[in-house]
Design an enzyme around this catalytic site. Structure first.
Site, PDB file in Angstrom:
ATOM      1  CD  GLU A   8      57.497  66.539  46.344  1.00 49.57           C
ATOM      2  OE1 GLU A   8      56.783  65.541  46.153  1.00 49.57           O
ATOM      3  OE2 GLU A   8      58.422  66.564  47.187  1.00 49.57           O
ATOM      4  CB  SER A  61      58.823  68.361  50.369  1.00 47.42           C
ATOM      5  OG  SER A  61      57.896  67.754  51.225  1.00 47.42           O
ATOM      6  NE  ARG A  82      61.181  66.072  40.944  1.00 47.78           N
ATOM      7  CZ  ARG A  82      60.381  65.307  41.689  1.00 47.78           C
ATOM      8  NH1 ARG A  82      59.443  65.871  42.440  1.00 47.78           N
ATOM      9  NH2 ARG A  82      60.514  63.994  41.683  1.00 47.78           N
ATOM     10  NE  ARG A 126      59.692  59.428  40.520  1.00 51.36           N
ATOM     11  CZ  ARG A 126      59.188  59.910  41.668  1.00 51.36           C
ATOM     12  NH1 ARG A 126      59.806  59.669  42.806  1.00 51.36           N
ATOM     13  NH2 ARG A 126      58.075  60.600  41.668  1.00 51.36           N
ATOM     14  NE  ARG A 145      65.833  62.123  47.937  1.00 46.97           N
ATOM     15  CZ  ARG A 145      64.892  63.002  48.210  1.00 46.97           C
ATOM     16  NH1 ARG A 145      63.675  62.838  47.711  1.00 46.97           N
ATOM     17  NH2 ARG A 145      65.141  64.030  48.997  1.00 46.97           N
TER      18      ARG A 145
END
Length: 427
Positions: free
Chosen positions: A351, A354, A392, A279, A264
């Site tokens: 988070e 999802s 994560r 991230r 990303r």
RNA sequence: GGAAGGGUGGCAGAGCGGUUGAAUGCACCGGUCUUGAAAACCGGCGAUGGGUAAUUCCAUCCGUGGGUUCAAAUCCCACCCCUUCCGCCA
């Protein structure tokens, strides 16, 4: 994408469901605002064009018959010459109108499911449940834990590639691999998912099928000089496994789990989570994907979410599940649950998964269909969820397993994958 | 990267530029026959969009996009993909 018939039939209801995402989605200048007019214009042109084509087909057949019998057809030939050139002009206009309509259609998000809570920002997300007892003592951030143990090397990542890249060494590298294997085994063996291994690059059509394109091109890495993109999630290749396919209803549901790296650009998130590995431009993820009957979309979402939660329960990591509010649900989704894991250094839930139901939105877009006995093909429902984001998860393991002597206790279920290692200690 | 061959309905596989949305076989569905099943026989069996109260009618679709023609699965051009051989390579 939304259903074209429904656009005309249920315009008001659809507009209301879309407006819950924010007035801008249906406001002046939005794709939605142009859509109905573009639809009308396209159909009007097409009707005209089809009438002419019918005429041409009819007379052309006549010409064929006359010629076959050796009769003169010069009158028809002359007349059809003119009709044909008008068809060509009209056809060009029709195609242009169709392209405009299609482009607008691809920019309209999924109307929200009625069970999605209202809200104006992520602050309005609704907590559904909590699991586990969060530790509340003082715990260092994972980047300090990892650096002190000599297993996370941020300088090396920056040197090799740049910011938001990290090198993992020794126990961290092994832990990354252990998490990946543990998750895949759990979903494949206990939850009944079929494991697949897929390309980490995808073409434009595939990216469009699941909704990453055309609207979110700036979030993707594109291969220079080729029509290939690095996948931001395994959702893209795995869901698109069934693009342009018609499945028998008996084949549903299809459930797949897959490990892939994810890429990303993180455009627009400058300054957020700049430290550590929360991230990254590249990260590992195990993904869960369902292709299912539309009637089961919402119940499957509960199941899929539970499957993702099972990973955290096995790892004994405290978490909570939140229902995303209207403002926070992603473009293609009709309803989303986020799973957030407890990070003791930040004293908050972050988070880690999802899980979304897309209804028939992606099915329609990607041509994923199924046929009921004696029925017409109809778009299948699709769902996906992280099960889980591995980087994560590693952060959560480091922080939740941290001991005051600086070591990290490895969750019991991972130890077989770690060569029996029970804790990570500094060398 | 070079050479050759090929992309047609769920699958296999035909298709002199004209009544071909497409032969034939398999698969599938319905029926006859049978105590039942199989076999045999008969019939049906693509998608998308649009019109109609409706049987139904119209248009489009033979890898994709252009072109030629009154008319294209069929002729021309470009591109994509697959197979085989050669080269290179983890």
């Amino acid at each position: 994408m939304i259903d074209r018939q429904a656009l005309r039939r249920d315009f008001e209801a659809m507009q209301a469901a879309l407006a819950r995402r924010g007035e801008a989605v249906v406001g002046d200048g939005s794709a939605w605002a142009r859509l109905r007019e573009l639809d009308d214009r396209q159909r009007q042109l097409k009707n005209e064009s089809e009438a002419l084509q019918a005429e041409r087909n009819r007379v052309s057949k006549l010409i064929g018959m006359k010629k076959g019998k050796g009769e003169d057809a010069s009158e028809e030939l002359h007349a059809m010459g003119e009709v044909s050139s008008r068809v060509k002009e009209l056809d060009a206009l029709t195609r242009e109108a169709e392209a405009l309509f299609a482009a607008a259609l691809l920019e309209v998000p999924n109307p929200l499911h009625e069970t999605v809570p209202d809200g104006a920002s992520e602050d309005d997300n609704v907590e559904i449940r909590r699991w586990g007892a969060p530790r509340t003592d003082e715990v260092p951030a994972h980047w300090d834990i990892g650096t002190d143990l000599g297993i996370l090397d941020f300088d090396a990542g920056a040197m090799l590639a740049g910011s938001r890249f990290t090198v993992m060494k020794g126990a961290a590298a092994r832990l990354e691999r252990a998490l990946m294997q543990f998750m895949l085994d759990l979903h494949a063996d206990k939850h009944g998912y079929e494991e697949v291994w897929v390309p980490a690059m995808a073409n434009r059509k595939t990216m469009t099928g699941t909704g990453q394109l055309p609207k979110f091109a700036e979030d993707l890495y594109k291969i220079e000089g080729e029509e290939l993109f690095l996948i931001p999630t395994a959702e893209v290749p795995v869901t698109n496994l069934y693009q342009d396919k018609i499945l028998d209803v008996a084949e549903l549901p299809k459930r797949h789990c897959a490990y892939t790296p994810c890429f990303r650009s993180e455009a627009g998130s400058a300054g957020r989570d700049v430290r550590g590995i929360i991230r990254q431009h590249q990260f590992d993820k195990v993904e869960l994907v369902h292709i299912t009957h539309p009637d089961r979309a919402l119940s499957d979402l509960e199941e899929l979410t539970a499957h993702a939660e099972a990973v955290l329960q096995a790892l004994e990591l405290p978490y909570r599940v939140v229902a995303l509010c209207a403002a926070d649900v992603g473009f293609s989704s009709q309803k989303t649950y986020d799973i957030e894991v407890w990070l003791p250094s930040q004293r908050c839930y972050r988070e880690i998964s999802s899980c979304s139901s897309f209804g028939q939105f992606q099915g329609r877009r990607a041509g994923i269909r199924f046929r009921e006995e004696g029925g017409k093909p109809q778009p299948a429902a699709t769902l996906n969820g992280s099960g889980l984001a591995i980087g994560r998860c590693l952060v959560a393991v480091l922080e939740n397993g941290w001991q005051s002597d600086g070591s990290v206790v490895i969750p019991a279920v991972l130890r077989p994958y770690m060569g029996g290692m029970e804790r990570i200690v500094a060398k």
